[in-house]
Scaffold this active site. Structure first.
Site, PDB file in Angstrom:
ATOM      1  N   SER A  46      19.818   9.064  27.994  1.00 58.17           N
ATOM      2  CA  SER A  46      20.010   9.668  29.314  1.00 58.17           C
ATOM      3  C   SER A  46      20.994  10.819  29.228  1.00 58.17           C
ATOM      4  O   SER A  46      21.915  10.807  28.411  1.00 58.17           O
ATOM      5  CB  SER A  46      20.546   8.629  30.307  1.00 58.17           C
ATOM      6  OG  SER A  46      20.870   9.231  31.551  1.00 58.17           O
ATOM      7  N   TYR A  90      26.705   2.372  32.786  1.00 57.90           N
ATOM      8  CA  TYR A  90      25.444   2.944  32.315  1.00 57.90           C
ATOM      9  C   TYR A  90      25.685   4.088  31.339  1.00 57.90           C
ATOM     10  O   TYR A  90      25.038   4.168  30.283  1.00 57.90           O
ATOM     11  CB  TYR A  90      24.640   3.438  33.516  1.00 57.90           C
ATOM     12  CG  TYR A  90      23.292   4.024  33.195  1.00 57.90           C
ATOM     13  CD1 TYR A  90      22.312   3.273  32.557  1.00 57.90           C
ATOM     14  CD2 TYR A  90      22.972   5.337  33.565  1.00 57.90           C
ATOM     15  CE1 TYR A  90      21.057   3.804  32.272  1.00 57.90           C
ATOM     16  CE2 TYR A  90      21.724   5.869  33.292  1.00 57.90           C
ATOM     17  CZ  TYR A  90      20.773   5.110  32.646  1.00 57.90           C
ATOM     18  OH  TYR A  90      19.541   5.643  32.374  1.00 57.90           O
ATOM     19  N   LYS A 127      24.400   4.285  27.434  1.00 58.72           N
ATOM     20  CA  LYS A 127      23.478   5.315  26.955  1.00 58.72           C
ATOM     21  C   LYS A 127      24.131   6.194  25.893  1.00 58.72           C
ATOM     22  O   LYS A 127      23.443   6.672  24.977  1.00 58.72           O
ATOM     23  CB  LYS A 127      22.969   6.154  28.126  1.00 58.72           C
ATOM     24  CG  LYS A 127      21.966   5.426  29.014  1.00 58.72           C
ATOM     25  CD  LYS A 127      20.739   4.949  28.234  1.00 58.72           C
ATOM     26  CE  LYS A 127      19.631   4.451  29.140  1.00 58.72           C
ATOM     27  NZ  LYS A 127      18.459   3.956  28.392  1.00 58.72           N
TER      28      LYS A 127
END
Length: 256
Positions: free
Chosen positions: A146, A159, A163
């Site tokens: 991401s 998150y 990532k």
């Protein structure tokens, strides 16, 4: 080699996790259109059945296997189902992942570790299981990471950390597995998927579009196109790299 052959996956067999919708579904359909046999994996059988149906309509062969990537037994069954059906594995796309925005002061260790495991550890586990087949077929791995991995933005400490770890894992595995298995990644920016849709209204979408240099949000097909390149003979000399597909954004487009 003719240019159309450079982007052909004829004879390849690909496992794609998170293939029930969004980016994973788009990758599965693109690979099928390019000639690959695809194994669509996700937790919801109805979703992957629909993806597999669309793959077959695109002219490819497809198998739908229900799989929770956080369950090691499910991962082993997924690999076995693929080899039993098609005789090999030559491409693995670790697409399953995700996490909600979070407040770092209210995120307990259990939640943080869950997000890390879902986005990183599960990808490593499935890669390990596929490695013998990938080695035998000089295959490749594509990890869907991401843009959040490189942005400094509030609300994504869980998150974004996961990532970023997946991005680095991609590069390290490329070194570990060279020269016979290529490992690369795609880092999507703001992509119009059902997962993003729960946060969108017209005003928010307009703000995100305005923050994107190319003045539009991405579509799952944009990521599928990058994954197809990395999976194909066209990328035979590419490993340990992350393709950033983000509309040119070098900072967050999250408007909150």
């Amino acid at each position: 080699m003719a240019i159309q052959d450079l982007f052909s996956l004829q004879g390849d067999v690909a496992i794609i996790t998170g293939a029930g919708r969004g980016i994973g579904r788009a990758i599965a359909i693109a690979f099928a259109q390019a000639g690959a046999s695809v194994v669509c994996a996700a937790r919801t059988q109805a979703d992957i059945d629909d993806t597999a149906r669309q793959c077959r309509q695109s002219g490819g062969s497809a198998l739908a296997v229900a799989c929770d990537v956080s369950n090691e037994e499910d991962l082993a069954k997924l690999v076995k189902a693929c080899v039993d059906e098609y005789g090999k594995i030559s491409i693995l796309v670790n697409n399953a992942g995700g996490a909600y925005p979070n407040d770092p002061l209210k995120t307990d260790a259990k939640t943080f570790n869950r997000d890390f495991n879902f986005n990183v550890t599960c990808a490593l586990s499935l890669t390990q299981l596929c490695q013998p087949q990938l080695l035998a077929n000089k295959g490749n791995v594509i990890n869907i990471t991401s843009a959040v991995a490189r942005y400094a933005q509030a609300g994504f400490s869980s998150y974004g950390t996961a990532k970023a770890a997946l991005t680095q894992l991609t590069k390290l595995l490329a070194a570990d597995f060279a020269p016979n298995i290529r490992v690369n990644g795609v880092a999507p920016g703001t992509i119009l998927t059902e997962a993003l849709g729960q946060f969108l209204n017209e005003e928010i979408q307009e703000k995100m579009t305005a923050l994107t240099p190319l003045k539009s949000l991405g579509h799952p097909d944009d990521i599928a196109a990058a994954a197809l390149y990395l999976a194909s003979p066209a990328a035979r000399w590419v490993s340990g790299k992350i393709i950033e597909v983000d509309g040119g954004a070098e900072s967050t487009t999250w408007p909150f």
